[in-house]
Design a protein around this motif. Structure first.
Motif, mmCIF file in Angstrom:
data_model
loop_
_atom_site.group_PDB
_atom_site.id
_atom_site.type_symbol
_atom_site.label_atom_id
_atom_site.label_comp_id
_atom_site.label_asym_id
_atom_site.label_seq_id
_atom_site.Cartn_x
_atom_site.Cartn_y
_atom_site.Cartn_z
ATOM 1 N N UNK A 3 0.832 -1.209 0.000
ATOM 2 C CA UNK A 3 0.000 0.000 0.000
ATOM 3 C C UNK A 3 0.866 1.258 0.000
ATOM 4 N N UNK A 4 0.234 2.346 -0.433
ATOM 5 C CA UNK A 4 0.854 3.677 -0.427
ATOM 6 C C UNK A 4 0.229 4.478 0.706
ATOM 7 N N UNK A 5 1.094 5.086 1.524
ATOM 8 C CA UNK A 5 0.637 5.930 2.635
ATOM 9 C C UNK A 5 0.795 7.387 2.243
ATOM 10 N N UNK A 6 -0.322 8.107 2.214
ATOM 11 C CA UNK A 6 -0.291 9.541 1.933
ATOM 12 C C UNK A 6 -0.482 10.335 3.206
ATOM 13 N N UNK A 7 0.375 11.330 3.427
ATOM 14 C CA UNK A 7 0.307 12.156 4.640
ATOM 15 C C UNK A 7 0.209 13.628 4.267
ATOM 16 N N UNK A 8 -0.662 14.328 4.947
ATOM 17 C CA UNK A 8 -0.784 15.786 4.814
ATOM 18 C C UNK A 8 -0.445 16.377 6.174
ATOM 19 N N UNK A 9 0.771 16.909 6.315
ATOM 20 C CA UNK A 9 1.242 17.401 7.619
ATOM 21 C C UNK A 9 0.910 18.873 7.781
ATOM 22 N N UNK A 10 0.260 19.195 8.889
ATOM 23 C CA UNK A 10 -0.045 20.584 9.214
ATOM 24 C C UNK A 10 0.467 20.939 10.595
ATOM 25 N N UNK A 40 -1.045 22.800 18.788
ATOM 26 C CA UNK A 40 0.283 23.134 18.253
ATOM 27 C C UNK A 40 1.236 23.627 19.331
ATOM 28 N N UNK A 41 0.808 23.591 20.590
ATOM 29 C CA UNK A 41 1.695 23.980 21.691
ATOM 30 C C UNK A 41 1.875 25.473 21.851
ATOM 31 N N UNK A 42 0.948 26.268 21.289
ATOM 32 C CA UNK A 42 1.058 27.724 21.374
ATOM 33 C C UNK A 42 -0.242 28.330 21.898
ATOM 34 N N UNK A 43 -0.110 29.515 22.490
ATOM 35 C CA UNK A 43 -1.280 30.251 22.948
ATOM 36 C C UNK A 43 -2.079 30.702 21.729
ATOM 37 N N UNK A 44 -3.365 30.372 21.633
ATOM 38 C CA UNK A 44 -4.138 30.726 20.429
ATOM 39 C C UNK A 44 -4.255 32.222 20.184
ATOM 40 N N UNK A 45 -4.103 33.033 21.231
ATOM 41 C CA UNK A 45 -4.213 34.484 21.055
ATOM 42 C C UNK A 45 -2.875 35.123 20.711
ATOM 43 N N UNK A 484 6.924 22.186 15.813
ATOM 44 C CA UNK A 484 7.606 21.127 15.070
ATOM 45 C C UNK A 484 7.744 19.873 15.938
ATOM 46 N N UNK A 485 8.082 20.077 17.191
ATOM 47 C CA UNK A 485 8.246 18.946 18.123
ATOM 48 C C UNK A 485 6.956 18.135 18.227
ATOM 49 N N UNK A 486 5.844 18.832 18.419
ATOM 50 C CA UNK A 486 4.560 18.140 18.564
ATOM 51 C C UNK A 486 4.155 17.471 17.256
ATOM 52 N N UNK A 487 4.330 18.166 16.130
ATOM 53 C CA UNK A 487 3.927 17.614 14.831
ATOM 54 C C UNK A 487 4.710 16.345 14.504
ATOM 55 N N UNK A 488 6.014 16.334 14.785
ATOM 56 C CA UNK A 488 6.820 15.149 14.506
ATOM 57 C C UNK A 488 6.418 13.982 15.401
ATOM 58 N N UNK A 489 6.131 14.258 16.659
ATOM 59 C CA UNK A 489 5.698 13.191 17.566
ATOM 60 C C UNK A 489 4.344 12.618 17.154
ATOM 61 N N UNK A 490 3.423 13.516 16.721
ATOM 62 C CA UNK A 490 2.100 13.052 16.294
ATOM 63 C C UNK A 490 2.199 12.260 14.989
ATOM 64 N N UNK A 509 3.982 9.057 0.615
ATOM 65 C CA UNK A 509 3.880 10.337 -0.095
ATOM 66 C C UNK A 509 3.470 11.402 0.905
ATOM 67 N N UNK A 510 4.256 12.477 0.972
ATOM 68 C CA UNK A 510 3.976 13.565 1.918
ATOM 69 C C UNK A 510 3.674 14.833 1.132
ATOM 70 N N UNK A 511 2.622 15.522 1.509
ATOM 71 C CA UNK A 511 2.266 16.754 0.807
ATOM 72 C C UNK A 511 3.343 17.818 1.025
ATOM 73 N N UNK A 512 3.733 18.482 -0.062
ATOM 74 C CA UNK A 512 4.720 19.555 0.014
ATOM 75 C C UNK A 512 4.005 20.898 0.019
ATOM 76 N N UNK A 513 4.797 21.978 0.146
ATOM 77 C CA UNK A 513 4.230 23.319 0.240
ATOM 78 C C UNK A 513 3.362 23.653 -0.973
#
Length: 571
Positions: A3-10, A40-45, A484-490, A509-513
């Motif tokens: 199988x092919x694994x497609x990922x869309x990282x945000x 994302x580990x940040x204050x939303x405001x 970045x730390x949280x996204x890589x762990x997830x 396959x990973x989505x690019x910019x």
């Protein structure tokens, strides 16, 4: 199943899809899909990392705790020395004594034991500000001289000069006898143009000790002095590991070796475009540009064309809407000035220059810098100007040893090879690294059945590894950017869960910019917008420095605050 694994990282989500593949590895059927949402580990405001708020609050708690602890220990030490009463009620009654009158009296006559204890404890409560030479508050800059607003350094200097002109012996005497004109004895904000430094309190303590010690020879004056005025040194900050020498810490961008490696790489990557063709620079042209960049903090491409006597229509490969200059050697320009090292700087080896700059960045006391400068033939005025220089403490991706070795090898190759094409090729940083035998930190990767913790792979990009780790994060450290730390762990969680369900994927396959899909016209608009934002940021940086000269390197938060202040229409 193949199988092919497609990922869309945000930044706060991961979309995934599983496609089964046929014998030719072409998609056959959509087996499953889904999404994982996370913080994302940040204050939303404010968009600030949540760790910043926690660290700020933790720092404030520590300051309050240590201040209370120091005063408590000072009080107990004075009790042990017989200078304060042991009974609580009797100790409370000492608050009725005026400490400022006693501080003046202590300079001329013997004080009673409890009176002396009241004076010494008062000095521990108001002990003045001890400057960290790296905060930039004391550096003399053009912005400082133009700004009408007094800086903290100006207020400290004003107080010292005022005490000398008044003829009073100590700070306590000056404050008490001028309390009416000063609006009191406290250094409240906006009340007076003075700010006390710790040295003034130390000088007063020494004068009091000189007068009172003959009357109290059994008192441990050294212990009392240390307890009142001791200040912890700043905690040494971790810089991350070098990408090519993981056992070494990254060096500072202001280091001469880091400045030179950037300049040399820019020049040997530089080509000019004439008549629609890209052409390489001749060796003598490269040398001219290197000398020009070494002599200025910033060199525009217009200046380079003028230096090489090029036509105005000729452009360079590194020239764009967002980049109309090359960064020069700002460290050398500052230290080579007449009021600092002058011509002595050019006679020093790269290693010795690095030693000097490293001391300027890391030293916490002016005395450390002055001691380092003793071996050089400099005037006291030059030494003072060097000591007041504050350099940025940002780091590169390389350590000092690696940078020095690469710079020396590039300079050696540039002398040996005269042919332009061969010289440029031999001086490219990746070829020099290969020639010196360095390997990238993440080149040795073990094959695994599941994704390991990313810190094991990105050894040159993580920080905070501990000697006695409880988990992989403590063992290998982590990337300082929380998003970045949280996204890589997830990503690791999602991929490993899919491997458990479907086995290892045949393709990933990973989505690019999305910007890569933009047309040339759209990209040009993006470049123009970025260039306009850069110009606006430069204007804002100058305004911020003019408004507050203690901010030497304005950041994004400073610019946002200034924009908000302008929108409020302060006029």
């Amino acid at each position: 199943m193949k199988y092919r694994l497609g990922l869309d990282l945000g930044t706060n989500s991961i979309g995934w899809a599983v496609y089964s593949l046929d014998e030719d590895n072409e998609p056959e059927k959509l087996e499953d899909l889904g999404a994982r949402i996370f913080s994302d580990g940040r204050n939303p405001k404010s968009k600030e990392p949540l760790a910043v708020e926690r660290r700020t609050a933790r720092g404030q708690r520590r300051i309050i705790y240590r201040r209370k602890l120091r005063r408590r220990e000072t009080f107990r030490l004075l009790q042990k020395q017989g200078l304060l009463p042991l009974e609580k009620d009797e100790a409370q009654s000492l608050k009725l004594m005026n400490p400022y009158e006693l501080r003046i009296k202590a300079l001329d006559e013997k004080l009673e034991p409890f009176e002396l204890g009241r004076v010494l404890f008062n000095l521990s409560v108001r002990r003045g500000f001890k400057s960290n030479r790296k905060d930039g508050s004391q550096e003399e800059t053009k912005e400082n001289s133009k700004s009408e607003k007094l800086t903290q350094a100006d207020k400290c200097s004003n107080l010292s000069n005022a005490i000398k002109k008044s003829g009073y012996r100590t700070l306590g005497e000056f404050l008490w006898k001028n309390k009416e004109s000063n609006g009191g004895t406290r250094f409240a904000p906006n009340r007076m143009d003075y700010y006390p430094v710790r040295q003034l309190y130390i000088e007063e303590f020494n004068l009091i000790r000189q007068k009172q010690e003959p009357f109290y020879p059994d008192v441990d004056w050294n212990s009392i002095c240390n307890k009142i005025f001791f200040q912890r040194p700043l905690k040494v900050q971790e810089h991350g590991k070098c990408q090519y020498m993981p056992e070494k810490e990254r060096t500072f961008k202001a280091m001469p070796c880091a400045q030179k490696i950037r300049i040399l790489q820019d020049v040997f990557n530089l080509t000019f475009i004439a008549e629609g063709k890209s052409k390489k620079l001749l060796p003598e042209w490269q040398d001219e540009i290197i000398k020009l960049l070494d002599s200025k903090e910033k060199v525009t491409f217009k200046d380079i064309r003028k230096k090489l006597d090029f036509d105005e229509n000729i452009t360079f490969n590194l020239e764009s809407e967002t980049r109309d200059f090359l960064q020069g050697n700002s460290t050398a320009v500052k230290l080579r000035s007449k009021n600092r090292f002058g011509e002595i700087w050019n006679s020093l080896s790269l290693e010795e220059q690095d030693d000097i700059v490293e001391c300027l960045i890391t030293a916490q006391e002016d005395s450390d810098v002055q001691k380092m400068l003793e071996k050089y033939d400099l005037t006291s005025e030059q030494k003072n100007f060097i000591t007041k220089l504050v350099l940025p403490s940002g780091t590169t991706s390389f350590c000092r040893e690696f940078s020095e070795n690469v710079v020396n090898k590039i300079e050696e190759n540039s002398k040996i090879f005269a042919d332009s094409a061969e010289r440029t090729e031999r001086c490219q940083i990746h070829n020099v690294i290969k020639e010196l035998g360095y390997n990238y930190a993440s080149q040795t990767v073990e094959k695994c059945d599941v994704l390991p913790y990313y810190g094991k792979i990105l050894a040159g990009s993580t920080m905070g590894a501990k000697s006695n780790p409880k988990n992989d994060e403590e063992r290998f450290g982590k990337i300082s950017n929380p998003t970045v730390h949280i996204a890589l762990n997830q990503t690791r969680v999602v991929v490993n869960a899919l491997i458990k369900e479907y086995g290892k994927p045949t393709q990933v396959v990973i989505e690019v910019s999305r910007d890569l899909k933009a047309s040339r016209e759209a990209k040009n608009k993006m470049q123009q917008k970025i260039a306009a934002n850069q110009r606006q940021n430069e204007i804002l940086n100058k305004k911020i420095k003019d408004a507050n000269s203690s901010i030497l390197f304005p950041n994004r938060t400073d610019r946002l605050k200034y924009k908000l202040w302008e929108e409020l229409d302060p006029e």
